[in-house]
Design an enzyme around this catalytic site. Structure first.
Site, PDB file in Angstrom:
ATOM      1  N   ASN A  90      27.110   1.783  -8.146  1.00  0.00           N
ATOM      2  CA  ASN A  90      26.069   2.806  -8.268  1.00  0.00           C
ATOM      3  C   ASN A  90      25.917   3.454  -6.895  1.00  0.00           C
ATOM      4  O   ASN A  90      25.405   2.829  -5.973  1.00  0.00           O
ATOM      5  CB  ASN A  90      24.759   2.131  -8.699  1.00  0.00           C
ATOM      6  CG  ASN A  90      23.572   3.078  -8.624  1.00  0.00           C
ATOM      7  OD1 ASN A  90      23.736   4.292  -8.634  1.00  0.00           O
ATOM      8  ND2 ASN A  90      22.367   2.516  -8.534  1.00  0.00           N
ATOM      9  N   TRP A  91      26.373   4.690  -6.788  1.00  0.00           N
ATOM     10  CA  TRP A  91      26.339   5.355  -5.474  1.00  0.00           C
ATOM     11  C   TRP A  91      24.940   5.802  -5.068  1.00  0.00           C
ATOM     12  O   TRP A  91      24.726   6.220  -3.942  1.00  0.00           O
ATOM     13  CB  TRP A  91      27.247   6.586  -5.495  1.00  0.00           C
ATOM     14  CG  TRP A  91      28.710   6.278  -5.436  1.00  0.00           C
ATOM     15  CD1 TRP A  91      29.309   5.054  -5.341  1.00  0.00           C
ATOM     16  CD2 TRP A  91      29.780   7.240  -5.485  1.00  0.00           C
ATOM     17  NE1 TRP A  91      30.677   5.193  -5.322  1.00  0.00           N
ATOM     18  CE2 TRP A  91      30.993   6.517  -5.413  1.00  0.00           C
ATOM     19  CE3 TRP A  91      29.830   8.626  -5.593  1.00  0.00           C
ATOM     20  CZ2 TRP A  91      32.242   7.145  -5.427  1.00  0.00           C
ATOM     21  CZ3 TRP A  91      31.060   9.251  -5.609  1.00  0.00           C
ATOM     22  CH2 TRP A  91      32.260   8.519  -5.519  1.00  0.00           C
ATOM     23  N   LYS A  92      24.001   5.790  -5.995  1.00  0.00           N
ATOM     24  CA  LYS A  92      22.646   6.311  -5.732  1.00  0.00           C
ATOM     25  C   LYS A  92      22.741   7.742  -5.191  1.00  0.00           C
ATOM     26  O   LYS A  92      23.624   8.485  -5.600  1.00  0.00           O
ATOM     27  CB  LYS A  92      21.891   5.389  -4.783  1.00  0.00           C
ATOM     28  CG  LYS A  92      21.997   3.913  -5.177  1.00  0.00           C
ATOM     29  CD  LYS A  92      21.036   3.057  -4.429  1.00  0.00           C
ATOM     30  CE  LYS A  92      21.381   1.595  -4.640  1.00  0.00           C
ATOM     31  NZ  LYS A  92      20.237   0.735  -4.491  1.00  0.00           N
ATOM     32  N   HIS A 115      17.134   2.294 -14.035  1.00  0.00           N
ATOM     33  CA  HIS A 115      17.352   1.636 -12.742  1.00  0.00           C
ATOM     34  C   HIS A 115      15.998   1.400 -12.069  1.00  0.00           C
ATOM     35  O   HIS A 115      15.069   2.208 -12.221  1.00  0.00           O
ATOM     36  CB  HIS A 115      18.249   2.518 -11.855  1.00  0.00           C
ATOM     37  CG  HIS A 115      18.683   1.811 -10.610  1.00  0.00           C
ATOM     38  ND1 HIS A 115      17.899   1.766  -9.486  1.00  0.00           N
ATOM     39  CD2 HIS A 115      19.793   1.093 -10.335  1.00  0.00           C
ATOM     40  CE1 HIS A 115      18.520   1.046  -8.552  1.00  0.00           C
ATOM     41  NE2 HIS A 115      19.676   0.624  -9.041  1.00  0.00           N
ATOM     42  N   GLU A 171      14.958   1.888  -9.193  1.00  0.00           N
ATOM     43  CA  GLU A 171      14.453   2.988  -8.354  1.00  0.00           C
ATOM     44  C   GLU A 171      13.820   4.075  -9.229  1.00  0.00           C
ATOM     45  O   GLU A 171      12.868   4.732  -8.818  1.00  0.00           O
ATOM     46  CB  GLU A 171      15.593   3.539  -7.477  1.00  0.00           C
ATOM     47  CG  GLU A 171      15.894   2.568  -6.335  1.00  0.00           C
ATOM     48  CD  GLU A 171      17.340   2.525  -5.876  1.00  0.00           C
ATOM     49  OE1 GLU A 171      18.106   3.453  -6.183  1.00  0.00           O
ATOM     50  OE2 GLU A 171      17.700   1.536  -5.201  1.00  0.00           O
ATOM     51  N   GLU A 211      18.739  -6.851 -12.670  1.00  0.00           N
ATOM     52  CA  GLU A 211      18.660  -6.542 -11.243  1.00  0.00           C
ATOM     53  C   GLU A 211      17.262  -6.866 -10.742  1.00  0.00           C
ATOM     54  O   GLU A 211      16.338  -6.036 -10.876  1.00  0.00           O
ATOM     55  CB  GLU A 211      18.945  -5.057 -11.009  1.00  0.00           C
ATOM     56  CG  GLU A 211      20.311  -4.609 -11.460  1.00  0.00           C
ATOM     57  CD  GLU A 211      20.789  -3.409 -10.660  1.00  0.00           C
ATOM     58  OE1 GLU A 211      21.827  -3.536  -9.998  1.00  0.00           O
ATOM     59  OE2 GLU A 211      20.125  -2.372 -10.675  1.00  0.00           O
ATOM     60  N   GLY A 241      19.076  -3.644  -2.504  1.00  0.00           N
ATOM     61  CA  GLY A 241      19.109  -2.941  -1.220  1.00  0.00           C
ATOM     62  C   GLY A 241      18.404  -3.686  -0.110  1.00  0.00           C
ATOM     63  O   GLY A 241      18.141  -3.132   0.956  1.00  0.00           O
ATOM     64  N   SER A 295      22.201  -6.646  -4.024  1.00  0.00           N
ATOM     65  CA  SER A 295      22.864  -7.040  -2.777  1.00  0.00           C
ATOM     66  C   SER A 295      24.161  -7.831  -2.997  1.00  0.00           C
ATOM     67  O   SER A 295      24.421  -8.803  -2.282  1.00  0.00           O
ATOM     68  CB  SER A 295      21.894  -7.812  -1.882  1.00  0.00           C
ATOM     69  OG  SER A 295      20.792  -6.991  -1.533  1.00  0.00           O
ATOM     70  N   GLY A 300      25.324  -1.541  -5.524  1.00  0.00           N
ATOM     71  CA  GLY A 300      24.862  -0.326  -4.864  1.00  0.00           C
ATOM     72  C   GLY A 300      25.563  -0.134  -3.533  1.00  0.00           C
ATOM     73  O   GLY A 300      26.689   0.363  -3.451  1.00  0.00           O
ATOM     74  N   GLY A 301      24.892  -0.589  -2.466  1.00  0.00           N
ATOM     75  CA  GLY A 301      25.369  -0.367  -1.098  1.00  0.00           C
ATOM     76  C   GLY A 301      26.843  -0.701  -0.881  1.00  0.00           C
ATOM     77  O   GLY A 301      27.586   0.068  -0.258  1.00  0.00           O
TER      78      GLY A 301
HETATM   79  C1  PEP Z   1      21.806  -1.035  -7.360  1.00  0.00           C
HETATM   80  O1  PEP Z   1      21.623   0.063  -6.853  1.00  0.00           O
HETATM   81  O2  PEP Z   1      21.856  -1.150  -8.599  1.00  0.00           O
HETATM   82  C2  PEP Z   1      21.986  -2.202  -6.477  1.00  0.00           C
HETATM   83  C3  PEP Z   1      22.141  -3.385  -7.008  1.00  0.00           C
HETATM   84  O3  PEP Z   1      21.948  -1.953  -5.125  1.00  0.00           O
HETATM   85  P1  PEP Z   1      22.402  -2.971  -3.951  1.00  0.00           P
HETATM   86  O4  PEP Z   1      23.721  -3.560  -4.363  1.00  0.00           O
HETATM   87  O5  PEP Z   1      22.521  -2.114  -2.736  1.00  0.00           O
HETATM   88  O6  PEP Z   1      21.357  -4.018  -3.845  1.00  0.00           O
END
Ligand code: PEP
Length: 265
Positions: free
Chosen positions: A9-11, A106, A108, A181, A187, A227, A248-249
């Site tokens: 997930n590039w956000k 999500h 966010e 999640e 994040g 993460s 994500g990251g």
């Molecule tokens: C996400 O954006 O769904 C996520 C899990 O982010 P991260 O891996 O950065 O925690």
């Protein structure tokens, strides 16, 4: 046997130019590794990237001449199909460029943009009635975890989020994937331990079994996200009820995303 899913997930990162650069780096890494490429193209593992709306078309173009199958999806959709909804993106618009999947709910979207379970439910119904595959995200906050209400929260997210959703092909074709999640792990660098993640994913499968029966619970794919890094990939994926990862990251650097793919096999 459920297939493995590695979804990035590039956000809100990467416009069209950086999207094109990303694929120029990632695709040769996969193409030059026949063992990995065969597993991806043979359907043993699904590699998916959820990119910003403005970059969806470029992502599809970057993959059009590639010998590697990567599924591209949106990060959010409108529950409406068209009309006076400034700034929104509809499933009809996505289908014009052959986008077949979206993340919905999500954390966010839930916490920054205050999307409710009922709004998420409308989006899931719209997506699924237009044959758009969905990664449906659920998870508890730290406060909820500390107060011992994780299962209640998750149960409510599933009950309301999936109300009146037409469960017609047993979730087999990855048309609805659940991503667990925990909000406190997204994040933040904090990852749920594999055992903790497994415990909740198992509970999610039980909740699905209670609602829809054992076959559907057996077929549905459940991802863990929060993460994820290449060094915890193997451990998380070795858990019985974790079928894949939402990242994500660590999906933002092609070499790191590739090392996660390598460690997932
Ligand atoms: C996400 O954006 O769904 C996520 C899990 O982010 P991260 O891996 O950065 O925690």
């Amino acid at each position: 046997m459920r297939k493995k899913i590695i979804a990035g997930n590039w956000k809100m990162n990467f416009g069209p130019v950086s999207t094109s650069d990303y694929f120029h780096e990632l695709l040769p890494m996969i193409s030059s590794n026949p063992q990995i490429k065969d597993k991806i193209n043979g359907g043993e593992i699904s590699i998916e990237l959820y990119v910003p709306s403005i970059s969806l078309f470029t992502a599809m173009q970057s993959l059009s001449n590639s010998d590697v199958l990567i599924k591209i999806g949106a990060q959010n959709i409108s529950d409406k199909l068209e009309g006076a909804y400034t700034g929104e993106i509809s499933v009809n618009m996505l289908s014009e460029i052959s986008i077949k999947a979206s993340i919905i709910g999500h954390s966010e979207r839930r916490h920054i943009y205050k999307e409710t379970n009922s709004e998420i439910n409308k989006k899931i119904i719209t997506a699924m009635s237009s044959n758009l595959d969905v990664i449906f995200c659920i998870g508890e906050t730290l406060e909820e975890r500390n107060s011992g209400t994780t299962i209640d929260i998750i149960s409510e997210q599933i009950t309301t989020g999936l109300a009146n959703v037409n469960i017609d092909n047993n979730f087999k074709d990855l048309n609805l994937i659940i991503a667990y999640e925990p909000v406190w792990a997204i994040g933040t660098g904090l990852t749920a331990s594999s055992a903790d993640a497994q415990q909740i994913c198992q509970k999610i499968r039980e909740l699905i079994s209670d609602k829809y029966g054992e076959i559907i619970a057996h077929n549905i794919h459940i991802l863990y996200g929060g993460s994820v890094k290449s060094n915890n990939t193997k451990d998380l994926l070795s858990q019985a009820d974790i079928d894949g990862l939402l990242i994500g990251g660590a999906s933002l650097k092609p070499d790191i995303f590739f090392s996660i793919i390598e460690n997932s096999l």
